[in-house]
Write an enzyme that holds these catalytic residues in place. Sequence first.
Site, short mmCIF file in Angstrom:
data_model
loop_
_atom_site.label_atom_id
_atom_site.label_comp_id
_atom_site.label_asym_id
_atom_site.label_seq_id
_atom_site.Cartn_x
_atom_site.Cartn_y
_atom_site.Cartn_z
N HIS A 282 -0.80 -2.19 0.69
CA HIS A 282 -1.29 -3.04 -0.24
C HIS A 282 -1.48 -4.54 -0.10
O HIS A 282 -0.68 -5.11 0.99
CB HIS A 282 0.06 -3.00 -1.09
CG HIS A 282 1.17 -3.52 -0.62
ND1 HIS A 282 2.22 -4.46 -0.58
CD2 HIS A 282 2.33 -2.53 -0.41
CE1 HIS A 282 3.12 -4.96 0.08
NE2 HIS A 282 3.33 -3.11 -0.50
N ASP A 294 5.52 -5.92 5.11
CA ASP A 294 5.61 -5.15 4.00
C ASP A 294 4.27 -6.56 3.78
O ASP A 294 4.73 -6.88 2.37
CB ASP A 294 6.85 -5.43 3.36
CG ASP A 294 6.59 -4.84 1.53
OD1 ASP A 294 5.81 -4.21 1.55
OD2 ASP A 294 8.12 -5.18 1.05
N GLU A 328 1.15 -4.09 -5.35
CA GLU A 328 2.65 -3.37 -5.74
C GLU A 328 3.51 -3.07 -5.35
O GLU A 328 4.08 -3.15 -6.31
CB GLU A 328 2.19 -2.23 -3.35
CG GLU A 328 3.03 -1.47 -3.45
CD GLU A 328 4.33 -1.52 -2.91
OE1 GLU A 328 5.19 -0.88 -3.81
OE2 GLU A 328 4.79 -2.63 -3.33
N GLU A 329 3.95 -3.70 -5.56
CA GLU A 329 5.50 -5.38 -5.50
C GLU A 329 5.49 -5.33 -6.45
O GLU A 329 6.87 -4.75 -7.06
CB GLU A 329 5.41 -6.73 -4.48
CG GLU A 329 5.17 -6.90 -3.11
CD GLU A 329 6.24 -5.26 -2.66
OE1 GLU A 329 7.11 -5.14 -2.58
OE2 GLU A 329 6.23 -5.43 -0.96
N ASP A 356 3.22 1.83 3.72
CA ASP A 356 3.92 1.01 3.75
C ASP A 356 5.63 0.95 3.83
O ASP A 356 6.26 1.31 3.18
CB ASP A 356 3.45 1.04 2.11
CG ASP A 356 4.02 0.04 1.39
OD1 ASP A 356 4.93 -1.50 1.45
OD2 ASP A 356 4.66 -0.12 0.14
N HIS A 427 11.72 -7.77 1.83
CA HIS A 427 11.99 -8.35 0.80
C HIS A 427 12.22 -10.08 0.51
O HIS A 427 12.61 -10.67 0.24
CB HIS A 427 12.40 -7.87 -0.28
CG HIS A 427 11.38 -6.55 -0.98
ND1 HIS A 427 11.65 -5.54 -2.23
CD2 HIS A 427 10.06 -5.92 -0.54
CE1 HIS A 427 11.09 -5.17 -2.34
NE2 HIS A 427 9.78 -4.80 -1.65
#
Lengths: 472, 472
Positions: A282, A294, A328-329, A356, A427
């Site tokens: 992504h 990420d 995606e997130e 991912d 994150h």
Amino acid sequence: MKPTRFVFSVFLFLFAVQPFSFSADLFDAKTIAHAAKLRQAALEKNHAYDLVESLTVEVGPRPAGSEADRRAVAWAEAKLKKLGFDAVYTEEVPVTHWERGEEEAMITLPFPQKLHVTALGHSIGTPELGLEAEVVEVASLEALTQMPADKIRGKIVFINHPMEKSRDGSTYGKTVPGRVRGAVEAARLGAVGIIIRSVGTDSHRFAHTGMMRYQDDVARIPAAAISNPDADMLHLQFGYGVPVRLHMRLTCRLLGQQMSANVIGEIKGRDKPEEVVVIGAHLDSWDLGTGALDDGAGVGIVVAAAKVIKDGGKRPSRTIRVILFANEESGLEGAQAYVLRHRQELDRIIVGAESDFGADRVWRFSTRVQPDALPIMDEIAKVLAPLGIERGDNEAFGGPDMTPFRLSGVPVVSLIQDGTDYFDFHHTADDTLDKVDPEKLSQNVAAYVVFAYMAAEAPTHFGRIEMTPSSP
Amino acid sequence: MKPTRFVFSVFLFLFAVQPFSFSADLFDAKTIAHAAKLRQAALEKNHAYDLVESLTVEVGPRPAGSEADRRAVAWAEAKLKKLGFDAVYTEEVPVTHWERGEEEAMITLPFPQKLHVTALGHSIGTPELGLEAEVVEVASLEALTQMPADKIRGKIVFINHPMEKSRDGSTYGKTVPGRVRGAVEAARLGAVGIIIRSVGTDSHRFAHTGMMRYQDDVARIPAAAISNPDADMLHLQFGYGVPVRLHMRLTCRLLGQQMSANVIGEIKGRDKPEEVVVIGAHLDSWDLGTGALDDGAGVGIVVAAAKVIKDGGKRPSRTIRVILFANEESGLEGAQAYVLRHRQELDRIIVGAESDFGADRVWRFSTRVQPDALPIMDEIAKVLAPLGIERGDNEAFGGPDMTPFRLSGVPVVSLIQDGTDYFDFHHTADDTLDKVDPEKLSQNVAAYVVFAYMAAEAPTHFGRIEMTPSSP
């Protein structure tokens, strides 16, 4: 051309007693030799690292719907064209745009201290001047649901659920429900806000963001995470026999929909260009870090894998399609849009996989294909083995963006990365390029090269799979 | 009673051939046995950890001159009284109050990205709307001084000097001049601001603060540090053949003087209460973290050491004085005030040591005493040895707050901690309680117990030392 289950059973039996004679029936020796050659080429190149560097330096954080998200789409399209993909195109996807804004939290009683806090994705903000209330600590989401409402009403809930490390990331599944559903369960009992201990395995002063969800019939309350050292400190403030109070102010808000895009690049197939192997990642990231792990790493890995296959000089039988998914997130919106748009052609996607889970080594190859097709996957596993990759089960997840594909019956595989340290950075603002090891990244590229090339050359399809909504 | 140098030479010779007969002449067997007993008691207690926890939870960050600094003084006074010190008192110290305020920096060209930035201590702020200019990267302070002024004039200087790890912290000395003197050297060449790569050994998104200095005859320009991953990213933006520009806004400012205090607790001596062994630490901290390693650990170690000696039941011959110094971080103001106030009585301080290098194990015992007194220190070293502590040289630093004492001739020792990881956390928001290992902390307490108790029982003084302004 799909072998029947009976034929496969015989195959499997013979395979057990004389594997080498069978290898030739599944893939010819030239294909295996070329896959091994490509594997070596992938280990020797740093295409993937160069891509992650370029994306994190030139674009950086690229949350869905932001101006940087649009720059990321332009970056990806230009990069795929420059790398010489046979076809490069974008497909527009409306995505939800949520903006973080300002965020602050502090303990006001018994001992005033500022906290390192970050709003959870899609949270509402607090009132303009913030929100102050007594805090109630609970050990987990489950413990919260068992609390009587009179202990929670009017308070800020603090879910203090530490996450342990695990190679396969299975511990994430134990703690992440508190992040996703905590606000709903707390509000159901009358809470005015929720703060969670970060769903992360580090002991650094970074709060981990990530998606949360509201429910239509339950009040919406602001939701945020604090870093693990802050959670420890907040916990210790409960040891003085007096109420603990907290002030938080969040200006985050949903800004409606913006246009983003899935970015797609193809290496066209030699004999069956209409049949497709999908390798994806992504393109969006959370806003706090530069999205290196990420999912800059995933973008680098799958793009570099296609490039190595193309540069290897032997065009595979089927098409290899790289899809860089939008958003995606916060909702798999790119993947869902892709599956919706292409629902009539999904049976042409013979298998898919998404990278991912960071940038550490692939250690296991699991699959989710019709059992008949397992011997083909076992052959691919043999060419992956020199990379230190073991053969896993046939219950692969495939990656988050493969979920709508999997639910539509598309077979998937997982090249499972070592996730032991992934949730140290996941994150957070600390998801930056220095966390990516070029050598480990190249091992990932080699794994995707072997899988994608051999799947594109496979003598048969992998069937369709049953719908499986549940996954790790 | 001080032996002559001649006598000591003989001592040393005999010592070499029959050490055990001499041991008794330096310390009697009962003293050594009691020191060993106290050493064991220290390893079994967690007083020090409890103190660090209490200070970091109940007070947290306590920059000099702030309201929290005054709470820290009250905390320390109350804690020492509660622990049963024979005398507890404070001595007021005017300290410089600098306030961080807001801080932000971002690259504006070629690729806009926010940076994790923090102002350096005592820096002026930028203009209200910030400062934007082209950036010039240099590899070190030395490289900066060699730049022609026309390359620097009107620009923001970026010193990108990575710090390597070292056990003894000697690498700090190689990079910290860029932090302390960078602004002066940059302004001398006409720069309008300076950004440094953090003087720190981690690869996390924390900017490391710390003191900087201006010079009266050179313009004052704003000075800040960015995290190491941000420095890497800024560096990479120079690779595109176009000017790199940066915007920074700092509202930090000096607020004049505020009253703080050195907090002092004593275990009174049995025979010679007027002769003193000083063990110290500093009570203030930077504002970003909770000051667990710097210097909550030191506070815990020296206070706990005195407590263990007191609880051991044998009052030492001399007084043990714990001094918790005000404002070490931005100017050693507490230590300087102490030495100034007590300048007529400094010869009663027979030796001093400060713990201010984190919470890792002590691995070396170095001294700075008159050479005559070395055999006594060697005897102390023998009782430290079972803690894994080797005997160092006679050029001890003593700790930052011992500097004014050392310059006044007071002998010092260093119980040198392993500093390999110290600069991962030093002066960052990440300096929190979770970085303190209770077991390692107790080893430190045991070392201070042995040193302080035996020094307070030593058969002779340690002389006076020559003034030595230079130190690690």
